[in-house]
Design an enzyme around this catalytic site. Structure first.
Site, PDB file in Angstrom:
ATOM      1  N   ASP A 146       0.874  -1.173   0.000  1.00  0.00           N
ATOM      2  CA  ASP A 146       0.000   0.000   0.000  1.00  0.00           C
ATOM      3  C   ASP A 146       0.914   1.226   0.000  1.00  0.00           C
ATOM      4  O   ASP A 146       1.607   1.506   0.985  1.00  0.00           O
ATOM      5  CB  ASP A 146      -0.877  -0.053   1.270  1.00  0.00           C
ATOM      6  N   HIS A 147       0.898   1.961  -1.097  1.00  0.00           N
ATOM      7  CA  HIS A 147       1.841   3.067  -1.277  1.00  0.00           C
ATOM      8  C   HIS A 147       1.553   4.243  -0.345  1.00  0.00           C
ATOM      9  O   HIS A 147       2.372   5.151  -0.202  1.00  0.00           O
ATOM     10  CB  HIS A 147       1.815   3.527  -2.740  1.00  0.00           C
TER      11      HIS A 147
END
Ligand code: CAO
Length: 435
Positions: free
Chosen positions: A407-408
């Site tokens: 999850d950036h």
């Protein structure tokens, strides 16, 4: 003291027959001043009829489908002495009769008007906002139903057809839409994303229809939700597991008949736990408001298991405190339970990071989807011998492809690469796990 107030169709111009499309009150209901009590409609427009008193409805004289005209008695309301009728209501209705149309035209709901204004400014970047708004405008519904939908956050344009006359959307339709939305827990349309059109495949040849298993349906909903909510990046790399494989073969050769074999996956679990201890943001979840990072002090690893009914993810709890043999036994037991549909919900909860291994099947790379609210997932495909340059010559090494999706919002690219480098290092020389 109470007063009996008669609510009648006001003077709205020269319209002989006005349709009653919705009646929103019944005898015994409490109404407040200006609350919509019925929706009336002509060929040209529709209007919400407001109550001209606060009190209790004594009798209702109209029903849906009736034709009414100026002066028709709609309802009687027993009004409290200090909350009697408001001349203002009467005035406000009268004021509308000078409009070019004979009934009050449907106003553009405030928020839609706002959205349209905004979307005109941002049209170049976000054309979908305009599309959503314009469907809202076209919807066949009274202002009160539009208002009700807006209150619930429903884009009325996504309700395909109402159950009222000529497909008019009624309050009940908005309620059913919300119920369906909640029970299915999935966005089928709206949010600017058009749904996939239905196709009659039988026109092209024979077909057979099978119902999806419950696991597949729930997994599908969850994956769609994650896909839409998480900005995900997948980082690919390879670990040299030549020495690990030699050690694993030695271990398995020592196993007696019936003892659980050791697969590379078990070492991967251990390597992941060690890397998560080094990089705590991989053992974390974002709070639902996206404002805080919740760091976990336990190390529970989920393992995606392929079953006849679909994918399930049993969780190996406290993997940091378990030996490879213990993990082997637990994984064998849980994957067996999963395949027989015997896994309990609690055995699939509390995971910190998931591994999805397709190595037993094949592949060179894939992009797994994060099992939110976890922040990362490690995908594995089949290890194969490759020529690797050691500075002097090419040597045959067993290389394991690794695919890390994260999850950036929580993990940036450099951190993802460092985490993967650590995992690779542990797998290349598992003695490092002892340090
Ligand atoms: N490279 C080469 N061989 C591999 C390998 C890899 N990366 N991973 C496993 N293998 C080998 C194993 O060593 C074993 O070989 P032997 O029988 O010769 O010892 C064989 O493949 C089968 O392994 P396995 O799948 O039974 O065991 P595992 O511990 O690797 O995996 C489990 C266990 C439960 C993860 C697996 O059985 C499974 O269900 N995999 C599918 C997961 C899945 O569908 N993920 C979904 C992806 S996204 O939708």
């Amino acid at each position: 003291m109470t007063t009996l107030i008669e609510i009648k169709v006001p003077d709205v111009g020269n319209v002989a027959e006005i349709d009653v499309v919705e009646v929103l009150i019944k005898a015994g209901d409490s109404v407040s001043l200006e609350q919509t009590i019925a929706t009336l409609e002509t060929d040209k427009a529709s209007m919400d009829l407001p109550s001209s008193a606060t009190g209790t409805v004594q009798q209702v004289y109209i029903k849906t489908g009736d034709k009414v005209s100026e002066g028709t008695l709609i309802a009687t309301v027993l009004a409290e002495a200090n909350a009697a009728s408001s001349p203002k209501t009467e005035e406000s209705i009268k004021a509308t009769k000078d409009l070019p149309q004979t009934l009050i035209p449907e106003p553009l709901p405030e928020k839609v008007a706002d959205t349209l204004a905004v979307s005109t400014q941002v049209h170049a970047q976000k054309p979908e906002i305009l599309t959503v708004s314009s469907t809202t405008q076209k919807a066949h519904a009274s202002p009160s139903v539009r208002f009700f939908a807006r209150e619930l956050g429903v884009d009325i344009g996504t309700i395909k057809a109402g159950s009222g006359r000529k497909g008019r959307i009624l309050k009940e339709d908005v309620k059913s839409f919300v119920k369906k939305f909640i029970s299915e827990g999935v966005v089928t349309s709206g949010g600017g994303i058009p749904s996939i059109p239905a196709v009659d495949f039988s026109q092209y040849g024979d077909i057979e229809t099978q119902k999806l298993s419950k696991i597949k349906r729930l997994t599908g909903q969850n994956l769609s939700r994650v896909w839409l909510n998480l900005p995900m990046v997948t980082y690919h790399d390879e670990a040299d597991i030549t020495d690990l494989e030699a050690f694993r073969n030695t271990l398995n050769a020592e196993k007696r008949n019936g003892e659980t074999k050791i697969t590379v996956l078990l070492f991967i679990i251990k390597a992941l736990v060690a890397a998560m201890q080094q990089f705590p943001s991989f053992n974390a979840s974002l709070s639902s408001d996206g404002e805080q990072l919740i760091l976990k002090k336990y190390f529970n690893i989920g393992i995606a298991v392929d079953t006849p009914n679909g994918l399930v993810v049993p969780v190996l709890r406290n993997a940091n405190n378990k030996s490879i043999n213990e993990l082997a036994g637990e994984l064998a037991e849980k994957s067996e339970k999963a395949r027989n549909g015997k896994l309990l919900p609690a055995e699939m909860q509390g995971g910190c990071l998931t591994v999805s291994s397709l190595g037993g099947i094949g592949g060179t790379a894939f992009t797994p989807i994060v099992n939110a609210p976890e922040v990362a997932i490690l995908g594995i495909t089949r290890a194969k011998i490759q020529p690797v340059w050691n500075g002097k010559e090419f040597t045959p090494r067993l290389m394991l492809p690794l695919d890390l999706t994260y999850d950036h919002r929580v993990i940036d690219g450099a951190e993802g690469a460092r985490f993967m480098a650590a995992v690779k290092q542990y797998l290349a020389d598992i003695r490092r796990l002892l340090l």
